[in-house]
Write an enzyme that holds these catalytic residues in place. Structure first.
Site, PDB file in Angstrom:
ATOM      1  N   SER A 230      -1.724  -7.737   3.257  1.00 18.68           N
ATOM      2  CA  SER A 230      -1.445  -8.300   2.404  1.00 18.68           C
ATOM      3  C   SER A 230      -1.475 -10.313   3.513  1.00 18.68           C
ATOM      4  CB  SER A 230       0.246  -8.555   3.543  1.00 18.68           C
ATOM      5  OG  SER A 230       1.146  -9.534   2.916  1.00 18.68           O
ATOM      6  N   ASP A 462       2.156  -5.406  -8.436  1.00 17.77           N
ATOM      7  CA  ASP A 462       2.303  -6.013  -7.317  1.00 17.77           C
ATOM      8  C   ASP A 462       3.526  -7.133  -6.764  1.00 17.77           C
ATOM      9  OD1 ASP A 462       2.506  -6.946  -3.905  1.00 17.77           O
ATOM     10  OD2 ASP A 462       0.590  -6.179  -4.289  1.00 17.77           O
ATOM     11  N   HIS A 490       4.073  -2.781  -3.296  1.00 25.61           N
ATOM     12  CA  HIS A 490       2.923  -3.778  -2.496  1.00 25.61           C
ATOM     13  C   HIS A 490       1.862  -3.267  -1.642  1.00 25.61           C
ATOM     14  CE1 HIS A 490       1.396  -7.507  -0.393  1.00 25.61           C
ATOM     15  NE2 HIS A 490       2.353  -7.601   0.736  1.00 25.61           N
TER      16      HIS A 490
END
Length: 522
Positions: A230, A462, A490
């Site tokens: 991320s 995602d 995610h």
């Protein structure tokens, strides 16, 4: 509202709930040379002094420092902790310093050890030491066999000069606010400036990338091997741009595209979250078994769920302990949990049932607390404040009013259900308009010229970092290679054995997947 980057995931098995992670600062430890770390494979690490030889003279002492690894408190000897000294201001390395919290699990196969693999769980503001201390088992296999797993808390987060701006009572009120206007962001900005004025200008990702290079040198590594998730993908890409000559094997999973202007960034993320929200509600209405609180019509279920959550603005639910479930908290609970994909759906359905049918607030409040970093005793961890502080220092200037209006109109079209409760808050998350320290840099593509190939991983559905971001990041990098996972949720590493094998093949053996490779989800 959903954070741009949700709370950290940890590969199965997951670490215990956050309240078990001690929040006290790690003790200040003397710095001694990392010992007992022999090289392995075809990339033997240099000793700390040799690895630091290319450091700028003013930073040589930081690269030469000795890391004193000791057993972490409240754990067995498998995990070691330490601190690393870095300059607060790299423009004045002789001034105040910051103690960066570290955690390490040594490689299982000491004879074939390749070096250190630095991990970052994202955020920004999530704890890398927690990821290693409580989640290292999720990396068992080739990565743990051949690498020391090293986590660090970026400046402003975890146990590294943590940013804590609002007291618990104020944070409760701030999180529950259903009409967050300009003044909402200003409350946080002024509280952070009052408590951390000297620290806030130095929390940007450029400074954290420089901390990474000091860590690389102190670990005795000629190159940085890194696995970031991320926001960690932005940190890794920034490192490759700043230090291409020290970039080793970088894996960036759940890619963030910081070449995108803030308005487009917010719209694209909201559209991805909307798709996940609709998929959950429709599946709830069609799956057999326990009755879905959203009815049996998959076409109507998403609107019904949105109406229920929006309705908490006028008709909040009160829990037995007196706390109130507002629309802001309800949406926070739903969107943050849905970031984990299909495996989170049963938990959300379980919490929604009593809320929709009986007015029970407890389940959704518990999920909101989990998302917001609120412990069972009502205290808040620092991730939320660190998220704002780092994001606002990094972020380009807020779009001017005409662009903002155009972005809000597009947001209403592409994410009508999930943005209606707080459109400005969804578009600008966090709202940095009042923040005292901002980067003057415009959004720009990271190219990292001169770096070796970098593996970028994106998931087609995602809900937090849209697949388009992974494609753009990989295309922008001079030597980026895109690996695609088909599926939702995610990040990809913990959701696909194919991805895990590809990551291990690249990090351990240097085998980069062919361009265009696609992996199924587990």
């Amino acid at each position: 509202m959903i954070s741009r980057f949700p709370r950290p995931w940890f590969p199965r098995p997951r670490f215990p709930r956050f309240p078990r992670i001690p929040r006290r600062a790690l003790p200040a430890l003397a710095l001694v040379l990392l010992s007992g770390c022999t090289g392995g494979g075809d990339r033997p690490p240099l000793d700390g002094r040799t690895a630091a030889a290319t450091a700028a003279p003013a930073l040589r002492a930081f690269h030469d420092q000795r890391i004193d690894w000791r057993p972490c408190p409240d754990q067995d000897g498998a995990v070691q902790c330490a601190t690393l000294k870095v300059p607060l201001d790299y423009a004045a390395p002789g001034g105040p310093t910051v103690d960066v919290a570290l955690a390490r699990v040594p490689a299982a196969d000491r004879q074939r050890r390749l070096g250190a693999l630095v991990l970052n769980p994202g955020g920004p503001g999530n704890s890398g030491t927690a990821m290693v201390r409580w989640g290292w088992q999720g990396f068992q296999g080739p990565l743990h066999d051949r690498y020391d797993l090293v986590g660090f808390d970026p400046r402003g987060a975890g146990d590294t000069t943590p940013v804590h701006c609002l007291d618990d009572r104020t944070r409760d009120e701030w999180n529950a606010t259903d009409d967050p206007g300009y003044g909402h962001g200003k409350v946080l900005a002024e509280a952070c400036r009052a408590r951390h004025a000297d620290l806030l200008p130095h929390l940007g990702t450029r400074d954290t990338a420089r901390d990474l290079d000091v860590l690389r040198g102190a670990l005795g590594e000629p190159e940085l091997d890194f696995l970031g998730f991320s926001y960690g993908t932005h940190l890794g890409a920034r490192y490759a741009e700043e230090f291409p000559e020290h970039t080793g094997r970088l894996v960036l999973d759940g890619a963030v595209d910081h070449g995108t202007d803030p308005g487009r960034f917010g719209v694209e993320q909201a559209a991805a979250a909307e798709a996940g929200f609709r998929a959950f509600a429709a599946a709830c209405a069609t799956e057999e078994g326990e009755a879905c609180p959203l009815g049996t019509d998959p076409a109507a279920a998403p609107q019904r769920l949105a109406r229920f959550l929006d309705g908490l603005r006028e008709h909040p639910l009160r829990a037995a302990d007196g706390r109130t479930l507002t629309a802001a908290l309800g949406w926070d609970a739903a969107l943050n949990l849905l970031a984990d994909g299909r495996r989170s759906w049963p938990r959300l359905r379980e919490a929604l049932g009593p809320a929709v049918t009986e007015g029970g607030a407890e389940g959704l409040l518990a999920l909101a607390d989990e998302a917001d970093g609120r412990t069972e005793d009502g205290h808040y961890r620092t991730a939320a404040d660190a998220f704002a502080a780092i994001s606002c220092v990094d972020g380009p200037p807020t779009p001017p009013e005409p662009e903002l209006r155009a972005d809000l109109a597009e947001l209403a079209t592409r994410a009508p259900l999930t943005s209606g409760h707080a459109p400005v808050g969804i578009l600008l998350d966090p709202d940095c308009r009042s923040w005292p320290f901002r980067s003057p840099e415009p959004a720009q593509v990271i190219r990292a010229p001169g770096s070796p190939p970098i593996l970028v991983i994106g998931s087609t559905d995602d809900p937090v970092t849209p697949y388009a971001w992974a494609r753009r990041l990989a295309a922008g990098l001079e030597h980026g290679v895109l690996l695609t996972r088909e599926g939702g949720g995610h990040t990809a590493y913990d959701k696909s054995g194919c991805v895990r094998d590809a990551v291990a093949g690249f990090l351990v053996d240097g085998r980069m997947p062919a361009a265009g490779t696609s992996c199924p989800s587990d």
